[in-house]
Design a protein around this motif. Structure first.
Motif, PDB file in Angstrom:
ATOM      1  N   LEU A 289       4.170   8.666  -4.086  1.00 23.78           N
ATOM      2  CA  LEU A 289       3.040   8.093  -4.815  1.00 23.78           C
ATOM      3  C   LEU A 289       3.079   6.574  -4.750  1.00 23.78           C
ATOM      4  CD1 LEU A 289       0.573   8.430  -6.595  1.00 23.78           C
ATOM      5  CD2 LEU A 289       2.104   8.602  -8.578  1.00 23.78           C
ATOM      6  N   GLY A 290       4.269   5.988  -4.907  1.00 25.89           N
ATOM      7  CA  GLY A 290       4.383   4.543  -4.808  1.00 25.89           C
ATOM      8  C   GLY A 290       3.996   4.034  -3.438  1.00 25.89           C
ATOM      9  N   CYS A 291       4.454   4.697  -2.383  1.00 27.50           N
ATOM     10  CA  CYS A 291       4.104   4.285  -1.023  1.00 27.50           C
ATOM     11  C   CYS A 291       2.616   4.473  -0.743  1.00 27.50           C
ATOM     12  CB  CYS A 291       4.937   5.077  -0.014  1.00 27.50           C
ATOM     13  SG  CYS A 291       6.704   4.672  -0.023  1.00 27.50           S
ATOM     14  N   ALA A 292       2.016   5.540  -1.289  1.00 29.10           N
ATOM     15  CA  ALA A 292       0.570   5.758  -1.111  1.00 29.10           C
ATOM     16  C   ALA A 292      -0.228   4.624  -1.756  1.00 29.10           C
ATOM     17  CB  ALA A 292       0.171   7.104  -1.699  1.00 29.10           C
ATOM     18  N   CYS A 293       0.206   4.177  -2.932  1.00 32.32           N
ATOM     19  CA  CYS A 293      -0.472   3.048  -3.589  1.00 32.32           C
ATOM     20  C   CYS A 293      -0.332   1.777  -2.751  1.00 32.32           C
ATOM     21  CB  CYS A 293       0.102   2.829  -4.983  1.00 32.32           C
ATOM     22  SG  CYS A 293      -0.350   4.096  -6.186  1.00 32.32           S
ATOM     23  N   LEU A 294       0.856   1.556  -2.193  1.00 32.54           N
ATOM     24  CA  LEU A 294       1.032   0.394  -1.317  1.00 32.54           C
ATOM     25  C   LEU A 294       0.119   0.479  -0.097  1.00 32.54           C
ATOM     26  CD1 LEU A 294       4.889  -0.259  -1.216  1.00 32.54           C
ATOM     27  CD2 LEU A 294       3.158  -1.427  -2.589  1.00 32.54           C
ATOM     28  N   LEU A 295      -0.010   1.662   0.473  1.00 31.25           N
ATOM     29  CA  LEU A 295      -0.876   1.832   1.641  1.00 31.25           C
ATOM     30  C   LEU A 295      -2.320   1.507   1.299  1.00 31.25           C
ATOM     31  CD1 LEU A 295      -1.516   2.691   4.502  1.00 31.25           C
ATOM     32  CD2 LEU A 295      -1.387   5.077   3.781  1.00 31.25           C
ATOM     33  N   LEU A 296      -2.798   2.009   0.162  1.00 33.10           N
ATOM     34  CA  LEU A 296      -4.165   1.696  -0.257  1.00 33.10           C
ATOM     35  C   LEU A 296      -4.333   0.202  -0.485  1.00 33.10           C
ATOM     36  CD1 LEU A 296      -4.763   4.672  -2.704  1.00 33.10           C
ATOM     37  CD2 LEU A 296      -5.993   4.267  -0.564  1.00 33.10           C
ATOM     38  N   GLY A 297      -3.361  -0.412  -1.150  1.00 39.60           N
ATOM     39  CA  GLY A 297      -3.443  -1.848  -1.381  1.00 39.60           C
ATOM     40  C   GLY A 297      -3.420  -2.641  -0.093  1.00 39.60           C
ATOM     41  N   ALA A 298      -2.637  -2.179   0.894  1.00 42.48           N
ATOM     42  CA  ALA A 298      -2.567  -2.876   2.168  1.00 42.48           C
ATOM     43  C   ALA A 298      -3.833  -2.705   2.997  1.00 42.48           C
ATOM     44  CB  ALA A 298      -1.362  -2.378   2.961  1.00 42.48           C
ATOM     45  N   LEU A 299      -4.592  -1.623   2.760  1.00 42.82           N
ATOM     46  CA  LEU A 299      -5.863  -1.408   3.461  1.00 42.82           C
ATOM     47  C   LEU A 299      -7.034  -2.078   2.757  1.00 42.82           C
ATOM     48  CD1 LEU A 299      -5.542   2.380   4.414  1.00 42.82           C
ATOM     49  CD2 LEU A 299      -5.413   0.426   5.961  1.00 42.82           C
ATOM     50  N   SER A 300      -6.839  -2.454   1.510  1.00 40.26           N
ATOM     51  CA  SER A 300      -7.939  -2.992   0.724  1.00 40.26           C
ATOM     52  C   SER A 300      -8.401  -4.346   1.254  1.00 40.26           C
ATOM     53  CB  SER A 300      -7.506  -3.135  -0.738  1.00 40.26           C
ATOM     54  OG  SER A 300      -8.493  -3.842  -1.476  1.00 40.26           O
ATOM     55  N   PRO A 301      -9.720  -4.538   1.431  1.00 38.36           N
ATOM     56  CA  PRO A 301     -10.220  -5.856   1.830  1.00 38.36           C
ATOM     57  C   PRO A 301     -10.135  -6.873   0.701  1.00 38.36           C
ATOM     58  CG  PRO A 301     -12.047  -4.360   1.396  1.00 38.36           C
ATOM     59  CD  PRO A 301     -10.799  -3.543   1.293  1.00 38.36           C
ATOM     60  N   CYS A 302      -9.737  -6.437  -0.482  1.00 41.41           N
ATOM     61  CA  CYS A 302      -9.631  -7.348  -1.633  1.00 41.41           C
ATOM     62  C   CYS A 302      -8.281  -8.058  -1.686  1.00 41.41           C
ATOM     63  CB  CYS A 302      -9.858  -6.581  -2.931  1.00 41.41           C
ATOM     64  SG  CYS A 302     -11.453  -5.741  -3.026  1.00 41.41           S
ATOM     65  N   THR A 303      -7.343  -7.663  -0.839  1.00 35.32           N
ATOM     66  CA  THR A 303      -6.042  -8.315  -0.818  1.00 35.32           C
ATOM     67  C   THR A 303      -5.832  -8.970   0.543  1.00 35.32           C
ATOM     68  OG1 THR A 303      -4.810  -6.416   0.051  1.00 35.32           O
ATOM     69  CG2 THR A 303      -5.162  -6.509  -2.346  1.00 35.32           C
ATOM     70  N   PRO A 304      -5.062 -10.044   0.593  1.00 33.86           N
ATOM     71  CA  PRO A 304      -4.790 -10.675   1.898  1.00 33.86           C
ATOM     72  C   PRO A 304      -4.111  -9.732   2.880  1.00 33.86           C
ATOM     73  CG  PRO A 304      -4.133 -12.123   0.093  1.00 33.86           C
ATOM     74  CD  PRO A 304      -4.467 -10.795  -0.521  1.00 33.86           C
ATOM     75  N   LEU A 305      -3.355  -8.761   2.370  1.00 28.86           N
ATOM     76  CA  LEU A 305      -2.653  -7.839   3.265  1.00 28.86           C
ATOM     77  C   LEU A 305      -3.617  -7.045   4.125  1.00 28.86           C
ATOM     78  CD1 LEU A 305       0.052  -6.412   0.833  1.00 28.86           C
ATOM     79  CD2 LEU A 305       0.091  -8.508   2.175  1.00 28.86           C
ATOM     80  N   GLY A 306      -4.825  -6.785   3.593  1.00 29.68           N
ATOM     81  CA  GLY A 306      -5.774  -5.954   4.309  1.00 29.68           C
ATOM     82  C   GLY A 306      -6.599  -6.670   5.347  1.00 29.68           C
ATOM     83  N   CYS A 307      -6.534  -8.004   5.375  1.00 27.72           N
ATOM     84  CA  CYS A 307      -7.421  -8.714   6.297  1.00 27.72           C
ATOM     85  C   CYS A 307      -6.754  -9.869   7.030  1.00 27.72           C
ATOM     86  CB  CYS A 307      -8.650  -9.232   5.534  1.00 27.72           C
ATOM     87  SG  CYS A 307      -8.257 -10.254   4.095  1.00 27.72           S
TER      88      CYS A 307
END
Length: 389
Positions: A289-307
């Motif tokens: 569950l923790g890794c799934a949340c990180l994956l979503l956060g990393a794909l999000s265009p709202c965070t620098p990680l996603g773009c």
């Protein structure tokens, strides 16, 4: 300490590709913490990853579940038949060349192994070494257990999706979630049963701690049927994106919250006693569950990680598979030629071990893995014409 084992989208928003910056960052993090975890047994103990870096494997599982599940479920969601032949050929060309090359090195150069003995070659060739482990005596190339789990997933997940599609009963995200919940629950019950019968007796006063660890690795940590939590979590994310694209977009809009939740869950997982009953039952769903949340956060265009791609991350992500296959063998060889460098100069040893691992991984990537990927791309272009003919 944890025992050592060892792409057209229905979404209206832009589709993150397998080379999206956030995915590359997670690949780089996963391989980095796994390497630090293994270095801890060679006198270089980095606080945090040195003790809990095994979670990098679970992060790889979540990534695989999402990246393998998404193209299959995307096609089924819009009524297309997935390219099953292309899927099988693509997975084979992605995994087998580098994997078999490293297996050949283990067989040909026993002095370079991180342990004296290894399971028989047929177990590696049939991807069954994770279900027949002998952690006490056969520890060389033991990290290949996770590839066995993934290979079983590559076979069973598309088969299940194909059978459901043929029966006209392809589930949506809610039915998929219910099925996954049943599998999560079954996994927890199975791990609880295994803990009570294979591990608890050796943890009692007067028990054999080494047999408890070996039992944990052989009955809970390595077998496919007890380690599907991360893969299931990734498939659930793929199902959400494929069947509920509007929900997917709304979820990704909370990128910072998801990153915070993922980190909090993984920190909480570090407080769980791995060999205890609660750890056996609940630890892997918690980490998934923790890794799934990180994956979503990393794909999000709202965070620098996603773009935004960070310098060097793409290179490290490309080398992740070759690094995973070879780094333990490289470090074991350096132990033999560098003497007590880890004890006398730990920082120099850290640089030496990781630098050598990167160099060998780059060689394997250029000589074996990249040609295999090119052949996979060439086959993907030729296969539609061959099938049409």
């Amino acid at each position: 300490m944890h025992p050592s084992p060892v792409p057209t989208s229905p979404s209206p928003s832009p589709s993150p590709s397998p080379r999206a910056p956030g995915l590359d960052l997670l690949r780089a993090i996963a391989i980095g913490v796994v390497m630090l975890y293994h270095l801890s047994s060679h006198g270089i103990d980095v606080s945090g990853p040195g003790r809990h870096g095994w979670m990098g494997v679970d992060l790889f599982f979540v990534l695989s579940g999402y990246l393998i599940g998404w193209p299959v479920l995307r096609d089924l969601a819009v009524g297309r038949t997935p390219d099953w032949a292309g899927f099988v050929a693509g997975r084979a060309w992605r995994i087998l060349p580098a994997y078999l090359a490293v297996l050949a090195l283990y067989l040909a150069l026993p002095a370079w192994r991180e342990a004296g003995t290894m399971p028989p070659a047929w177990q590696f060739l049939t991807f069954t070494m994770n279900v027949l482990p002998d952690h006490l005596t056969q520890r060389a190339y033991s990290h290949a257990w996770s590839l066995c789990v993934e290979e079983h997933f590559y076979l069973l997940f598309p088969l299940a999706a194909w059978l459901l599609a043929r029966r006209g009963r392809m589930p949506g995200v809610l039915a998929t979630s219910a099925g996954a919940a049943l599998l999560f629950g079954a996994g927890m019950l199975l791990r609880d049963w295994e803990w009570r019968h294979a591990i608890a007796p050796h943890l009692a006063p007067g028990g054999d701690a080494a047999r408890a660890v070996a039992g944990y690795v052989g009955r809970i940590y390595s077998p496919t049927w007890t380690r599907v939590d991360g893969l299931l979590a990734g498939v659930l994310l793929a199902a959400l994106r494929a069947f509920r694209p509007a929900w997917w977009t709304r979820v990704l809009s909370h990128g910072w919250v998801l990153l915070g939740a993922g980190l909090a869950l993984l920190v909480a997982a570090t407080r769980v006693d791995v060999l205890g009953r609660g750890g056996a039952v609940f630890l892997y769903p918690l980490v998934a569950l923790g890794c799934a949340c990180l994956l979503l956060g990393a794909l999000s265009p709202c965070t620098p990680l996603g773009c935004r791609a960070l310098p060097g991350i793409r290179v490290l992500a490309r080398l992740a598979f070759s690094l995973y296959l070879t780094h333990r063998q490289v470090v074991a060889w350096l132990d033999g030629v560098a003497g007590d460098v880890a004890a006398n100069a730990p920082f120099a040893a850290f640089v030496l071990y990781n630098g050598a691992s990167l160099a060998v991984a780059a060689l394997l990537y250029v000589a074996v893995e990249r040609p295999g990927l090119r052949m996979r791309r060439g086959m993907a272009r030729r296969l539609p014409d061959a099938l049409a003919g």
